[in-house]
Design a protein around this motif. Sequence first.
Motif, PDB file in Angstrom:
ATOM      1  N   TRP A 193      56.032  44.076  29.902  1.00  0.00           N
ATOM      2  CA  TRP A 193      55.782  45.442  30.378  1.00  0.00           C
ATOM      3  C   TRP A 193      55.552  46.392  29.218  1.00  0.00           C
ATOM      4  O   TRP A 193      56.481  46.730  28.507  1.00  0.00           O
ATOM      5  CB  TRP A 193      57.012  45.924  31.186  1.00  0.00           C
ATOM      6  CG  TRP A 193      56.620  46.516  32.493  1.00  0.00           C
ATOM      7  CD1 TRP A 193      56.640  47.848  32.836  1.00  0.00           C
ATOM      8  CD2 TRP A 193      56.158  45.824  33.641  1.00  0.00           C
ATOM      9  NE1 TRP A 193      56.223  48.007  34.122  1.00  0.00           N
ATOM     10  CE2 TRP A 193      55.917  46.779  34.637  1.00  0.00           C
ATOM     11  CE3 TRP A 193      55.895  44.491  33.905  1.00  0.00           C
ATOM     12  CZ2 TRP A 193      55.445  46.432  35.891  1.00  0.00           C
ATOM     13  CZ3 TRP A 193      55.438  44.136  35.144  1.00  0.00           C
ATOM     14  CH2 TRP A 193      55.220  45.101  36.123  1.00  0.00           C
ATOM     15  N   ASN A 200      44.216  42.091  29.699  1.00  0.00           N
ATOM     16  CA  ASN A 200      45.060  43.067  30.392  1.00  0.00           C
ATOM     17  C   ASN A 200      46.079  43.727  29.469  1.00  0.00           C
ATOM     18  O   ASN A 200      47.011  44.380  29.947  1.00  0.00           O
ATOM     19  CB  ASN A 200      45.789  42.391  31.560  1.00  0.00           C
ATOM     20  CG  ASN A 200      44.839  42.006  32.671  1.00  0.00           C
ATOM     21  OD1 ASN A 200      43.919  42.758  33.008  1.00  0.00           O
ATOM     22  ND2 ASN A 200      45.041  40.832  33.247  1.00  0.00           N
ATOM     23  N   LYS A 203      48.280  47.044  30.010  1.00  0.00           N
ATOM     24  CA  LYS A 203      48.206  47.392  31.423  1.00  0.00           C
ATOM     25  C   LYS A 203      49.438  46.882  32.182  1.00  0.00           C
ATOM     26  O   LYS A 203      50.076  45.913  31.783  1.00  0.00           O
ATOM     27  CB  LYS A 203      46.950  46.797  32.051  1.00  0.00           C
ATOM     28  CG  LYS A 203      45.646  47.332  31.464  1.00  0.00           C
ATOM     29  CD  LYS A 203      44.454  46.688  32.142  1.00  0.00           C
ATOM     30  CE  LYS A 203      43.133  47.194  31.550  1.00  0.00           C
ATOM     31  NZ  LYS A 203      41.962  46.529  32.190  1.00  0.00           N
ATOM     32  N   THR A 204      49.731  47.534  33.292  1.00  0.00           N
ATOM     33  CA  THR A 204      50.788  47.078  34.181  1.00  0.00           C
ATOM     34  C   THR A 204      50.265  45.902  35.005  1.00  0.00           C
ATOM     35  O   THR A 204      49.193  46.002  35.603  1.00  0.00           O
ATOM     36  CB  THR A 204      51.223  48.201  35.134  1.00  0.00           C
ATOM     37  OG1 THR A 204      51.729  49.304  34.373  1.00  0.00           O
ATOM     38  CG2 THR A 204      52.292  47.710  36.106  1.00  0.00           C
ATOM     39  N   PRO A 205      50.991  44.792  35.036  1.00  0.00           N
ATOM     40  CA  PRO A 205      50.522  43.639  35.824  1.00  0.00           C
ATOM     41  C   PRO A 205      50.349  43.998  37.298  1.00  0.00           C
ATOM     42  O   PRO A 205      51.082  44.819  37.846  1.00  0.00           O
ATOM     43  CB  PRO A 205      51.646  42.613  35.639  1.00  0.00           C
ATOM     44  CG  PRO A 205      52.293  42.997  34.343  1.00  0.00           C
ATOM     45  CD  PRO A 205      52.219  44.488  34.287  1.00  0.00           C
ATOM     46  N   LYS A 206      49.374  43.376  37.940  1.00  0.00           N
ATOM     47  CA  LYS A 206      49.165  43.595  39.364  1.00  0.00           C
ATOM     48  C   LYS A 206      50.207  42.814  40.163  1.00  0.00           C
ATOM     49  O   LYS A 206      50.557  41.684  39.815  1.00  0.00           O
ATOM     50  CB  LYS A 206      47.762  43.122  39.765  1.00  0.00           C
ATOM     51  CG  LYS A 206      46.636  43.923  39.132  1.00  0.00           C
ATOM     52  CD  LYS A 206      45.276  43.364  39.564  1.00  0.00           C
ATOM     53  CE  LYS A 206      44.130  44.134  38.927  1.00  0.00           C
ATOM     54  NZ  LYS A 206      42.809  43.573  39.316  1.00  0.00           N
ATOM     55  N   ILE A 207      50.687  43.429  41.241  1.00  0.00           N
ATOM     56  CA  ILE A 207      51.672  42.766  42.086  1.00  0.00           C
ATOM     57  C   ILE A 207      51.128  41.444  42.622  1.00  0.00           C
ATOM     58  O   ILE A 207      51.835  40.443  42.682  1.00  0.00           O
ATOM     59  CB  ILE A 207      52.118  43.698  43.228  1.00  0.00           C
ATOM     60  CG1 ILE A 207      52.953  44.850  42.658  1.00  0.00           C
ATOM     61  CG2 ILE A 207      52.912  42.931  44.287  1.00  0.00           C
ATOM     62  CD1 ILE A 207      53.384  45.878  43.682  1.00  0.00           C
ATOM     63  N   THR A 208      49.859  41.433  42.990  1.00  0.00           N
ATOM     64  CA  THR A 208      49.263  40.201  43.516  1.00  0.00           C
ATOM     65  C   THR A 208      49.302  39.075  42.488  1.00  0.00           C
ATOM     66  O   THR A 208      49.511  37.907  42.840  1.00  0.00           O
ATOM     67  CB  THR A 208      47.814  40.436  43.970  1.00  0.00           C
ATOM     68  OG1 THR A 208      47.072  41.057  42.890  1.00  0.00           O
ATOM     69  CG2 THR A 208      47.766  41.327  45.195  1.00  0.00           C
ATOM     70  N   ASP A 209      49.117  39.425  41.208  1.00  0.00           N
ATOM     71  CA  ASP A 209      49.162  38.404  40.162  1.00  0.00           C
ATOM     72  C   ASP A 209      50.575  37.851  39.988  1.00  0.00           C
ATOM     73  O   ASP A 209      50.758  36.659  39.708  1.00  0.00           O
ATOM     74  CB  ASP A 209      48.668  38.980  38.839  1.00  0.00           C
ATOM     75  CG  ASP A 209      47.168  39.257  38.842  1.00  0.00           C
ATOM     76  OD1 ASP A 209      46.468  38.668  39.690  1.00  0.00           O
ATOM     77  OD2 ASP A 209      46.701  40.066  38.022  1.00  0.00           O
ATOM     78  N   TYR A 248      56.513  51.128  42.342  1.00  0.00           N
ATOM     79  CA  TYR A 248      56.000  49.801  41.995  1.00  0.00           C
ATOM     80  C   TYR A 248      57.070  48.759  42.299  1.00  0.00           C
ATOM     81  O   TYR A 248      56.796  47.720  42.924  1.00  0.00           O
ATOM     82  CB  TYR A 248      55.602  49.747  40.521  1.00  0.00           C
ATOM     83  CG  TYR A 248      55.015  48.416  40.098  1.00  0.00           C
ATOM     84  CD1 TYR A 248      53.647  48.265  39.940  1.00  0.00           C
ATOM     85  CD2 TYR A 248      55.835  47.308  39.864  1.00  0.00           C
ATOM     86  CE1 TYR A 248      53.098  47.039  39.560  1.00  0.00           C
ATOM     87  CE2 TYR A 248      55.299  46.084  39.497  1.00  0.00           C
ATOM     88  CZ  TYR A 248      53.934  45.961  39.346  1.00  0.00           C
ATOM     89  OH  TYR A 248      53.407  44.746  38.986  1.00  0.00           O
TER      90      TYR A 248
END
Length: 300
Positions: A193, A200, A203-209, A248
């Motif tokens: 984080w 990426n 960047k903040t990781p995507k929840i889907t990832d 988030y």
Amino acid sequence: MIKTIINSNKKDADVVFLSAPYEKTASSHKGTSAGPAAVIDQLNHQIEFFDRKFKKNVCDFVKSTHVDMGNLDQFSPEETMQKIFTTTKDLLKENKFVFLLGGEHAVSIGVFKALAEKYNPKDVTILHIDAHCDLRTDDADYSEDPSKYAHSTVMRHASELGFPLVQVGIRTYSEDEHAYFSNKKNNVTVFEWPARAGRNAGKTPKITDILKKIKTKNIYISIDVDGFDPSVMPGTGTAVQGGLDWWYGVSLIEQAIGKYELVAADIVEVSPLPDSVLTEYGAAQLAYSMLAQKFAKRLK
């Protein structure tokens, strides 16, 4: 009569909030032994029972009780983990949903050992929200009285039991921890984080990832409140700048419970501050929202 969330006897309860007020290996700010009682108080007397998402009083549909393990600091780390293990094992035999409240993060070790007897660990992914990896073998690098049951070892225990780990919010770790989670055979996925490498980076990781990395039907959610940004959860033992913002974190947790089967959970490292209840309130709200999502079918 004043209404409370935790109002059932153990026999009838769906959920058991298990308080483990223990902090014998806490390495920085003390106070986590007062965390469970503070969270229980907020659950019973401060949060709104009417859930905004489901438009229902969750506590009308989900029965819960409280088991307080008392002064665990009088025992050695080994004795404490054994007591938590035995208590959790008995509750799981009774088909109770165990929601552990710490105390320092080491208390989760006892629950992991109990879960490993009910489930094949390879079939339960631990979704771990934390600023730290907690993958040390012991705390010898910062403690004059090292223990393999220190709070910084909790996820190493889980991994060695065979649980896959998906770690979210990580923003500090040792060289040895980096080597451990970088070895693919250990089945640890770390979402730093923000992201520190690749396209990426920053960047903040995507929840889907994050959810894609969970390959099992069952999950356990372990929340160290320092995984959130200190502006959201200031009362904790080892605060680190940065971290998940509130919505988030809520979205990640709700989506994970909606997609997978939550078998147990914990919220740990709440260390109440003298002039703020923000952390214990946030922990209580997270716990209540998690139960709403866990028992969503009853609320529809």
